[in-house]
Design an enzyme around this catalytic site. Structure first.
Site, PDB file in Angstrom:
ATOM      1  N   CYS A  90       0.835  -1.194   0.000  1.00 37.03           N
ATOM      2  CA  CYS A  90       0.000   0.000   0.000  1.00 37.03           C
ATOM      3  C   CYS A  90       0.876   1.254   0.000  1.00 37.03           C
ATOM      4  CB  CYS A  90      -0.975  -0.051   1.168  1.00 37.03           C
ATOM      5  SG  CYS A  90      -2.317   1.158   1.026  1.00 37.03           S
ATOM      6  N   HIS A 176      -3.504  -5.234  -0.405  1.00 32.28           N
ATOM      7  CA  HIS A 176      -3.045  -5.746   0.895  1.00 32.28           C
ATOM      8  C   HIS A 176      -2.970  -7.276   0.896  1.00 32.28           C
ATOM      9  CE1 HIS A 176      -2.920  -2.109   3.424  1.00 32.28           C
ATOM     10  NE2 HIS A 176      -3.846  -1.661   2.605  1.00 32.28           N
ATOM     11  N   GLU A 178      -1.244  -9.005   2.865  1.00 34.39           N
ATOM     12  CA  GLU A 178      -0.944  -9.464   4.233  1.00 34.39           C
ATOM     13  C   GLU A 178      -2.177  -9.596   5.115  1.00 34.39           C
ATOM     14  OE1 GLU A 178      -1.640  -5.175   5.206  1.00 34.39           O
ATOM     15  OE2 GLU A 178      -1.266  -6.425   3.454  1.00 34.39           O
TER      16      GLU A 178
END
Length: 237
Positions: A90, A176, A178
């Site tokens: 990001c 994202h 993660e």
């Protein structure tokens, strides 16, 4: 031998998520550098085995208001020039794009919520292949031009440059990968003002979609990171 990893964190709730367990399983001793608290100027740009630059609600152009961004960019410029393993998520991806000389600027509209990315041939043949046909979490208002010398890996309609690589040592994702779902309520609280200004979504919708998509997304993210880390030391130069 234990390897070292520093996660540069801009806001407390945007942490390593599903990536934390993978890093520790792969033998990394992980610590956070919390910007605004810790001195990023004290981080050696080259010594750490891996640096992960996480997301946050500020922008690359906010340097006058948040002077630590200048130090962060200088660190990334030196690290990327040395081809040291670096992963950006990001805001982290946007900072890496700027450090590589590309322009970072407001996207046509904010991209907040779950949706698929379209992978390029290079994306389908690398670690991001684990996200083929699967929704990922988007949460950004800025985007970037593709830095010179990098390879585009993923796109969306709103943000054509969603992910890029720079050799095998550098991976940047504007989405994202993660996200795990754990602690996601903190995102909804921390980003309350931004969500309120985004008419296409709501806390209820984001909460519902995250409960539905995050468990599988976390498994895909773990597989993606594991594959990328393995290639750092086993892939061709």
């Amino acid at each position: 031998m234990t390897k070292t990893a520093i996660a540069i964190r801009h806001v407390y709730f945007e942490d390593l998520g599903a990536f934390d367990d993978v890093l520790r399983h792969c033998g990394y001793a992980v610590r956070y550098c919390d910007l605004g608290i810790d001195d990023i100027g004290g981080v050696d740009p080259l010594a750490t085995d891996l640096i992960v630059v996480l997301g946050g609600p500020i922008g690359v152009s906010d340097e006058p208001a948040y002077p630590f961004l200048r130090d962060e960019l200088r660190l990334l410029e030196r690290r990327l020039a040395a081809a040291r393993p670096t992963l950006g998520i990001c805001l982290g991806a946007q900072l890496m794009a700027r450090a590589l000389g590309a322009r970072v600027y407001p996207a046509p509209e904010k991209e907040i919520g779950w949706g698929e990315v379209q992978l390029t041939a290079a994306g389908r043949n690398g670690p991001l292949r684990h996200f083929v046909g699967a929704p990922v979490l988007h949460w950004h208002g800025d985007t970037f031009d593709l830095p010179e010398g990098t390879e585009l890996l993923a796109s969306t309609k709103i943000c054509p440059n969603q992910a890029f690589s720079f050799g095998r040592h550098v991976l940047a994702c504007q989405f994202h990968p993660e996200i795990s779902g754990r602690g996601f309520e903190r995102w909804l609280i921390g980003h309350a003002v931004e969500i309120a200004a985004a008419p296409a979504t709501s806390p209820a919708a984001l909460r519902r979609d995250t409960e539905h998509f995050a468990p599988q997304a976390a498994r895909r993210g773990e597989a993606c990171l594991s594959e990328w880390l393995a290639a750092l030391y086993n892939g061709p130069e």
